[in-house]
Write an enzyme that holds these catalytic residues in place. Sequence first.
Site, PDB file in Angstrom:
ATOM      1  N   ARG A 238       7.720   6.524   2.031  1.00 31.21           N
ATOM      2  CA  ARG A 238       6.389   7.118   2.152  1.00 31.21           C
ATOM      3  C   ARG A 238       6.577   8.550   2.642  1.00 31.21           C
ATOM      4  NH1 ARG A 238       4.932   3.695  -0.583  1.00 31.21           N
ATOM      5  NH2 ARG A 238       3.321   2.101  -0.312  1.00 31.21           N
ATOM      6  N   GLU A 267      -0.299  13.323  -1.492  1.00 33.12           N
ATOM      7  CA  GLU A 267      -0.025  13.023  -2.898  1.00 33.12           C
ATOM      8  C   GLU A 267      -1.335  13.121  -3.665  1.00 33.12           C
ATOM      9  OE1 GLU A 267       2.089   9.321  -3.251  1.00 33.12           O
ATOM     10  OE2 GLU A 267       3.667   9.993  -1.909  1.00 33.12           O
ATOM     11  N   HIS A 286       5.776   9.881  -7.280  1.00 37.88           N
ATOM     12  CA  HIS A 286       5.611   8.504  -6.792  1.00 37.88           C
ATOM     13  C   HIS A 286       5.678   7.500  -7.952  1.00 37.88           C
ATOM     14  CE1 HIS A 286       3.886   6.053  -3.200  1.00 37.88           C
ATOM     15  NE2 HIS A 286       4.703   5.320  -3.935  1.00 37.88           N
TER      16      HIS A 286
HETATM   17  C1  GLV Z   1       4.922   1.926  -3.860  1.00 33.39           C
HETATM   18  O1  GLV Z   1       5.044   2.877  -3.161  1.00 33.39           O
HETATM   19  C2  GLV Z   1       4.778   0.601  -3.347  1.00 33.39           C
HETATM   20  O2  GLV Z   1       4.558   0.444  -2.136  1.00 33.39           O
HETATM   21  O3  GLV Z   1       4.845  -0.354  -4.141  1.00 33.39           O
END
Ligand code: GLV
Length: 321
Positions: A238, A267, A286
């Site tokens: 994260r 983000e 991401h």
């Molecule tokens: C992506 O970041 C997830 O938590 O699956």
Amino acid sequence: LAPKVVATRVLPQHAQARLKEQDFELVQWPEDSLMPRDKLLSDIKGAEGLLCVLGDKIDKELLEAAGPNLKVVTTMSVGYDHIDLATAKKNNIKVGYTPDVLTDATADLTVLLTLAAARKMKQGIRAAENGEWREWRPNWLCGYQFAGKTLGMVGMGRIGQAVANRLRAFGVNRVLYWGRSEKPELKGQAEFASMDQLLKESDYVVACCALTPETKELFDYEAFKKMKDTAIFANSARGAVVKQEDLVRALQENLIAGAGLDVTTPEPLPTDHPLFKLDNCVILPHIGSATIEAREVMGDICIDNITSGLKNEKLRCELNY
Ligand code: GLV
Ligand code: GLV
């Protein structure tokens, strides 16, 4: 009366088809964008199930707007830092998520980020496309290899272990890890280390941890200063585990050799952000779990989580919290 279920996104193809066949009243945001907050707040009223993603803020306001019927919330992600668990618990709401099935996809992408930063992939692609590519040059675009190196994993859960296994196959010969607890099953393969030792001794420092009060802004200027100036940092966890302005400074001052990020704060990261201007920083939007294989099963698990939750049964992937 069929129970009402709110889904904030359209699922991958096969999962979406299956979702439509369920015998609940489905209220689904049809666009490829975040469901607007006010729409979610009004649609959630009276719902018994909620299928959400990590961009949705599942806070107290939202959980309470649902009313007393809400039985189950499932997120199409392994991370659940966007869900207010205290309120969910107080209201006896089961929480589902999608661990395991995205481990391979996310570990693959984490290796990609690490390798891309170590081998100057961003400069290389740019040079090839820009006409900077001349003859073969002995001292051009030289990065670092994995063989014989030390990997430092911050977070040694499923994804962290999958990354370590991959990098061992690339020749990494020592793995340090830091996390909530030492894992006896990793004895002989990886050494539990203090954060301090891990930062000082690792050639690759990779974050695969959950975002918690302990890991928030764990990577600050002091942490980058402890790392080798040849070290590569990668983050597929994260954005908030990094104090981002400190990372910018660390890269600008060459405290470390490079960074690969799949997650940022915020983000999306604004396109004029200083991190984008740095040659030694590779950023992806991401997409850790973004394989067709992983996303279809993630969708499938969410449907199973909802259907079990509506019946007050144990979820296929239920968070114990
Ligand atoms: C992506 O970041 C997830 O938590 O699956
Ligand atoms: C989550 O971070 C996992 O290791 O699966």
